[in-house]
Enzyme design. Structure first.
Site: not given
Length: 281
Positions: A98, A200, A255
């Protein structure tokens, strides 16, 4: 090692396996911590490898600077270089999942002399990801990143009712309930979720941190059950690697590759490390 310092911050790290084994740095993503590799690390130790698994910037309680600029890719990559220096290592094998995968790609591009091999779990090369957002369904898959840009509101929504919304997001993406609850409990600590979301929120600053081509031996592991990262960016990643490259596809795995495919992940990492050890360069 239990801790190391960089940029005035203190990071927690798990150092395991034989001290003289080939060193492997394990980098987690959002909203994990180093425990994401709890099932992988012992298998690497059994193969004679040493592992260094830090809680990255924003996840270590002593490393939560405020704002978004401290979470730029250059900054979080510098933390891994500081870890290598603190461990007395000129270089190491780097495995990232990730956001940890994004850090691994950046290390391979910017500091190839410090990376013996690169293994990216789930995460495509950043340039491939950027292209895929414009040309495929990746934009829809990544829409939550835009929502994370809003100040304060995402934290309030995700942590309401003891973090029910965040747990639901993670479980809908395939993470087991118990593991999701553990990650959410940690992020309910004061300031923890805001620090994690700052990764982010630093994305708009990414133009300053362009990741170029990677020349180190690279293993890319992607899973067909990934709800967040689709096949388009995975297919384009090869264009951004000039060194030896291998793509391994895990059928049906969500994921969360380190948690849900630990044995296969460890097998692939061990094989990748052993193939590269002793190779020229």
């Amino acid at each position: 090692m239990r801790q190391f310092q960089n940029d005035g911050l203190t990071f927690d790290v798990r150092d395991g396996g034989p001290p003289d084994g080939e060193p492997v740095v394990l980098l987690h993503g959002f909203p994990q911590d180093c425990s994401a590799f709890d099932r992988v690390a012992p298998l690497l130790h059994d193969a004679g490898l040493r592992t260094l698994a830090p809680d990255q910037r924003g996840y270590s309680p002593g490393a939560r600077p405020r704002g978004r600029s401290p979470y730029r890719l250059r900054a979080v990559t510098g933390d891994v270089l500081a870890l290598l220096d603190a461990a007395g290592l000129q270089s190491a094998h780097v495995v990232g999942h990730d956001w940890g995968g994004a850090v691994a790609w950046a290390l391979g591009a910017w500091h190839p002399e410090r990376v013996r091999t690169l293994t990216a779990l789930s995460t495509p090369h950043p340039a491939a990801a950027g292209r895929a957002v414009l040309t495929s369904d990746q934009g829809l898959r990544s829409s939550y990143m835009a929502a994370f840009q809003v100040p304060v509101v995402p934290e309030r929504l995700m942590l309401a009712r003891d973090g029910a919304a965040l747990r639901g997001l993670l479980q809908n993406g395939g993470l087991p309930e118990e593991t999701a609850a553990r990650y959410v409990d940690r992020l309910r600590k004061p300031g923890a979720l805001s620090a994690a979301l700052a990764w982010y929120r630093a994305i708009p600053l990414a133009a300053r941190d362009s990741v170029g081509r990677v020349s180190v031996p690279t293993l890319h592991v992607w899973s067909t059950g990934d709800a967040f990262l689709g096949p388009a960016a995975t297919a384009m990643t090869r264009r951004h690697v000039t060194g030896p490259y291998r793509l391994e596809v895990l059928d049906g795995v969500p994921h969360w590759i380190p948690e849900l495919a630990a044995e296969r992940t460890a097998e692939l990492v061990v094989e990748h490390v052993r193939t590269a050890v002793g190779a020229p360069g």
